[in-house]
Design an enzyme around this catalytic site. Structure first.
Site, PDB file in Angstrom:
ATOM      1  CB  CYS A  92      -0.940   0.020   1.200  1.00 28.80           C
ATOM      2  SG  CYS A  92      -2.081  -1.375   1.276  1.00 28.80           S
ATOM      3  CD  GLN A 152      -3.406  -4.937   3.698  1.00 35.59           C
ATOM      4  OE1 GLN A 152      -4.104  -3.946   3.821  1.00 35.59           O
ATOM      5  NE2 GLN A 152      -2.298  -4.946   2.974  1.00 35.59           N
ATOM      6  NE  ARG A 209     -20.801   4.736   1.223  1.00 33.00           N
ATOM      7  CZ  ARG A 209     -19.686   4.091   1.534  1.00 33.00           C
ATOM      8  NH1 ARG A 209     -18.793   3.826   0.588  1.00 33.00           N
ATOM      9  NH2 ARG A 209     -19.438   3.716   2.777  1.00 33.00           N
ATOM     10  CB  SER A 246      -9.839   1.934   2.092  1.00 34.19           C
ATOM     11  OG  SER A 246      -9.060   0.745   2.067  1.00 34.19           O
ATOM     12  CG  HIS A 347      -6.004   2.082  -0.072  1.00 36.31           C
ATOM     13  ND1 HIS A 347      -4.798   2.572  -0.548  1.00 36.31           N
ATOM     14  CD2 HIS A 347      -5.683   1.079   0.795  1.00 36.31           C
ATOM     15  CE1 HIS A 347      -3.798   1.902   0.011  1.00 36.31           C
ATOM     16  NE2 HIS A 347      -4.319   0.992   0.822  1.00 36.31           N
ATOM     17  CB  CYS A 377      -0.645   0.262   7.617  1.00 37.56           C
ATOM     18  SG  CYS A 377      -2.282   0.455   6.875  1.00 37.56           S
ATOM     19  N   GLY A 379       0.974  -4.164   3.445  1.00 38.40           N
ATOM     20  CA  GLY A 379       0.865  -5.607   3.471  1.00 38.40           C
ATOM     21  C   GLY A 379       2.177  -6.264   3.854  1.00 38.40           C
TER      22      GLY A 379
END
Length: 391
Positions: A92, A152, A209, A246, A347, A377, A379
């Site tokens: 990420c 995750q 949203r 996300s 993301h 953060c 993986g």
């Protein structure tokens, strides 16, 4: 540090839902990244022939994102053939790592001008597809972790349990992310960082949203529970849902990084400079907690404390991650992701690092503030961080 690495500009596309039918799903990822690269050099009146390297982040480097997507994108953007490009994967944090590598090359005197960027089309190259159905670990990893690592989402549930975050708290954080992002969009706060995509009407983040409420999110079912995992973790009550995670996202972003001397010679005004960097490994089962030690390390290297930081961008992979970060660091929550985070803004894995950087630099300018800290953060149990200062 020797040579100072400055950020002349940083831009991004609007987010697209990372599913067929999303606003960017009809755009090949090479074209998506090429458009951002083209806009970056054009709006800074920079001859791309002067670029020493282009470093791009991408997580699922398979199919349409294979074969060095960054090099393909810069050629598609019309850059001269002598400009090289490479693609990195720190999960990420891939494009944040690209920005770090770019700045470090400038600081070391190995390059004068580097573009850091990233792309991920999760609608066209689905998450997890890069394994092609094969085992990515091998016998020795399995021997070290005989019970197996987890995805995750399960890690996010384990973090929520360990830190004691209830479902209401997680959902409230997610709803606030959407509210902040919607308010920021309504004020036009993203207008300077979002650039158009050729052939697509996409200037607004599709993943936000505005009407999201804690009560509405409460009706969503846990997203990552399976019978097998419930047997392995019998005490886990599975609080992570699609609503406090996300979303799958398409997007691209890019930052123009160079030495302060070269910027001055070209008549370019830097927007920010890099102050310090850190990267750390962490427990690969919890996976997402590395942002806590990465933050401590980068503050120490910069000789700063939390009182010095004006704005934080901590990637909202799942609501439990920034909440755990807040709990352990004691940072001011009002300074955290003031325009919403990845729960609302999306993301797009390989692009998220430079996307956060665009939002961070713009927010420092709006506040007439000085210092921003960004951490991601990643993986496999990692995190990187850097501190930027307005120029």
């Amino acid at each position: 540090m020797g040579t100072e690495a400055v950020i002349v500009d940083v831009i991004r596309t609007a987010s697209g839902r990372g599913k067929p039918g999303g606003q960017l799903s009809g755009v090949h990822p090479v074209d998506l990244l090429a458009g951002v690269l083209d806009h970056l050099v054009a709006r800074n009146d920079l001859d791309p022939a002067l670029v020493d390297d282009v470093i791009g982040g991408c997580v699922s480097q398979v199919g349409e994102q294979s074969y060095n997507v960054t090099r393909n994108a810069l050629l598609a953007a019309g850059f001269p053939e002598h400009v090289p490009g490479t693609t990195v994967d720190r999960q990420c944090g891939s494009s944040q790592q690209a920005a770090t590598f770019a700045a470090q090359a400038v600081i070391a005197g190995a390059a004068d001008i580097v573009i850091a960027c990233g792309v991920e089309s999760m609608s066209r190259v689905p998450l997890g597809s890069s394994t092609t159905g094969q085992d990515p670990f091998g016998t020795r990893m399995h021997a070290r972790y005989p019970e197996g690592l987890v995805g995750q989402g399960v890690s996010a549930d384990l973090i929520a349990q360990r830190w004691g975050f209830g479902r209401d708290e997680l959902d409230a954080f997610a709803a606030e992310s959407h509210r902040r992002a919607a308010d920021a969009a309504g004020r036009g706060d993203f207008d300077h960082e979002i650039v158009p995509v050729r052939g697509v009407d996409a200037l607004v983040d599709e993943t936000v949203r505005p009407g999201t409420t804690t009560e509405g999110l409460a009706g969503l079912a846990p997203a990552f529970r399976t019978d097998r995992l419930a047997e392995r973790f019998p005490d886990l009550d599975w609080r992570i849902t699609a609503g406090n995670s996300s979303p799958l996202t398409d997007g691209a972003s890019a930052a123009l990084i160079m030495s302060a001397e070269r910027a001055a010679a070209l008549g370019l005004t830097p927007r920010a400079r890099f102050r310090a960097f850190s990267v750390t490994g962490s427990d690969p089962l919890l996976m997402l907690t590395g942002v806590i030690p990465a933050t401590a390390r980068v503050l120490e290297r910069a000789g700063l404390t939390h009182d010095d930081i004006d704005v934080y961008e901590v990637n909202e992979a799942f609501a439990s991650v920034p909440l755990a970060w807040l709990a352990d660091t004691g940072a001011d929550p009002a300074k955290l992701n003031p325009n919403g985070g990845a729960i609302a803004l999306g993301h797009a894995l390989g692009s998220s690092g430079t996307r956060l950087l665009a939002t961070l630099v713009c927010e420092l300018e709006r506040r007439d503030a000085r210092l921003g800290l960004q951490t991601m953060c990643e993986g496999g149990g990692m995190a990187n961080a850097y501190i930027v200062e307005r120029a």
